[in-house]
Design a protein around this motif. Structure first.
Motif, PDB file in Angstrom:
ATOM      1  N   GLU A  20      -7.840  -1.257   1.627  1.00 35.39           N
ATOM      2  CA  GLU A  20      -7.122  -2.142   2.531  1.00 35.39           C
ATOM      3  C   GLU A  20      -5.965  -1.409   3.186  1.00 35.39           C
ATOM      4  N   GLU A  21      -5.647  -1.801   4.395  1.00 32.09           N
ATOM      5  CA  GLU A  21      -4.480  -1.296   5.090  1.00 32.09           C
ATOM      6  C   GLU A  21      -3.607  -2.486   5.443  1.00 32.09           C
ATOM      7  N   VAL A  22      -2.431  -2.549   4.842  1.00 33.12           N
ATOM      8  CA  VAL A  22      -1.537  -3.684   5.040  1.00 33.12           C
ATOM      9  C   VAL A  22      -0.584  -3.384   6.185  1.00 33.12           C
ATOM     10  N   SER A 237      -8.324  -7.313   1.336  1.00 31.59           N
ATOM     11  CA  SER A 237      -7.020  -7.663   1.894  1.00 31.59           C
ATOM     12  C   SER A 237      -5.869  -7.014   1.136  1.00 31.59           C
ATOM     13  N   PHE A 238      -6.118  -6.593  -0.096  1.00 31.82           N
ATOM     14  CA  PHE A 238      -5.033  -6.107  -0.950  1.00 31.82           C
ATOM     15  C   PHE A 238      -5.612  -5.166  -2.001  1.00 31.82           C
ATOM     16  N   GLY A 239      -4.732  -4.458  -2.697  1.00 30.85           N
ATOM     17  CA  GLY A 239      -5.165  -3.580  -3.763  1.00 30.85           C
ATOM     18  C   GLY A 239      -5.387  -4.341  -5.054  1.00 30.85           C
ATOM     19  N   GLY A 321      -5.844  -6.667  11.853  1.00 33.27           N
ATOM     20  CA  GLY A 321      -4.567  -6.596  11.150  1.00 33.27           C
ATOM     21  C   GLY A 321      -4.663  -7.302   9.816  1.00 33.27           C
ATOM     22  N   ASN A 322      -3.862  -6.852   8.882  1.00 27.55           N
ATOM     23  CA  ASN A 322      -3.833  -7.443   7.544  1.00 27.55           C
ATOM     24  C   ASN A 322      -2.366  -7.542   7.133  1.00 27.55           C
TER      25      ASN A 322
END
Length: 364
Positions: A20-22, A237-239, A321-322
């Protein structure tokens, strides 16, 4: 009762290898407070947002109210639904056509009530027996009825704890009074898994069909009504933990286990389509990973401490986008889209006043 709330408010996911890329929300999102105190006296449990208007009816089904989300004006008209019909869901098709649902029937309300037609969902189900799971069709896949305009049909979900692979969506046609199932199945991770009734998708109707997510899976799936193609894309969406154990049928339910499952599992809460910007919004929650503080119940603790993420996808399911959302601030279950952007309310359980308070989120 808290356990029942958990069933419908929470969930889990599947593993995926993509990283994921936040994004920084300050760079790409505009967030501003937007409250609707004018709606405080009204119940919006039975509601539907169409364009820039919120339509809702009272529980008795005797009054239709229209609330402009732009100029804050409320107007009301009396309605008289035939027989003993008491709506639990609705869809505002047009000024001359409103669709209601009472748990077993659909009612098409036309010409100001002078033309009303009811449809029994149980009649004709034999047409698709063997194609879908042998369970009553559920409407609990969106805040309002999912109406497929091009087909003049209402979309329903079919789920049952069986290993056999069957279709999970079918539509009831208001024109032919018949059912049509679609070649759509559980996310591939759950092939052969006896999922139980805690697993309901969140559905969003797009330009060429609809998309859906499971609360227990990071996969976003789309179905094209023209081509009949189903696509499945796992999106992180997240690690950390991306999935949790599916809640299959058990001989006994252990309350301590289930509450721990709720608190320590990731969850995909809501999928919405934005027709103005032609994007999908997915709101998800990483696992909380800790118990509630002494004296606070699990549900309230979850509201206060869960970390939500807003993932924006284009119609090809590419991530635009995240964004992490402010922790403990939002209740995504009642979020909706209108011309100004995505509106997400604050949790009523954490608010002191009775108004509808929330934030408007728009893409920069």
């Amino acid at each position: 009762m808290r356990i029942l709330i958990f069933f419908f408010a929470l969930g889990i996911m599947i593993s995926c290898d993509s990283k994921e890329e936040v994004s920084n929300p300050k760079d790409s999102l505009q967030v501003s407070s937007l409250s609707f105190p004018e709606l405080a006296p009204f119940s919006i449990r039975i509601s539907h947002v169409k364009g820039d208007t919120l339509y809702f009816v009272d529980e008795a089904g005797t009054r239709l109210s229209k609330f402009s989300l732009l100029d804050r004006q409320v107007s009301q008209v009396e309605i008289d639904l035939i027989g003993d019909f008491r709506p639990s869901k609705m869809h505002y098709i047009s000024a001359d056509s409103i669709l209601f649902y009472d748990g077993a029937r659909l009612l098409l309300y036309r010409a100001g009530g002078t033309d009303q037609q009811t449809f029994s969902l149980l009649e004709g189900l034999a047409q698709i027996s063997g194609e879908v799971y042998a369970e009553f069709p559920y409407e609990r896949i969106a805040s309002s009825l999912v109406y497929l305009k091009e087909l003049k049909s209402v979309l329903f979900y079919f789920a049952k704890a069986e290993k056999e692979k069957k279709r999970i969506f079918a539509a009831y046609s208001l024109e032919s009074k018949s059912w049509t199932s679609f070649p759509i199945h559980h996310p591939s991770e759950f092939d052969g898994v006896e999922l139980n009734y805690t697993t309901f998708p969140s559905v969003a109707v797009g330009q060429t069909g609809f998309a859906f997510i499971y609360s227990i899976s990071p996969a976003v799936l789309t179905y094209n009504l023209d081509s009949g193609e189903q696509r499945e894309v796992p999106i992180s969406s997240f690690g950390g933990r991306q999935s949790a154990e599916p809640q299959t049928l058990r001989d006994t339910w252990d309350e301590a286990y289930f509450q721990n499952w709720v608190m320590t599992s990731p969850n995909y809460l809501k999928l919405l389509y934005d027709p103005y910007r032609k994007v999908y919004y997915r709101i998800s929650q990483m696992a909380l990973g800790k118990e509630a503080p002494v004296g606070e119940d699990n549900y309230t603790s979850l509201l206060r401490n869960r970390q939500l993420y807003l993932t924006v996808l284009n119609e090809k399911l590419e991530v635009l986008g995240n964004y992490p959302l402010e922790k403990g601030k939002y209740d995504p279950s009642r979020a909706f889209v209108f011309s100004k952007g995505l509106w997400i309310p604050y949790p009523a359980e954490l608010m002191e006043n009775e108004g509808l308070d929330g934030d408007l989120i728009s893409l920069a």
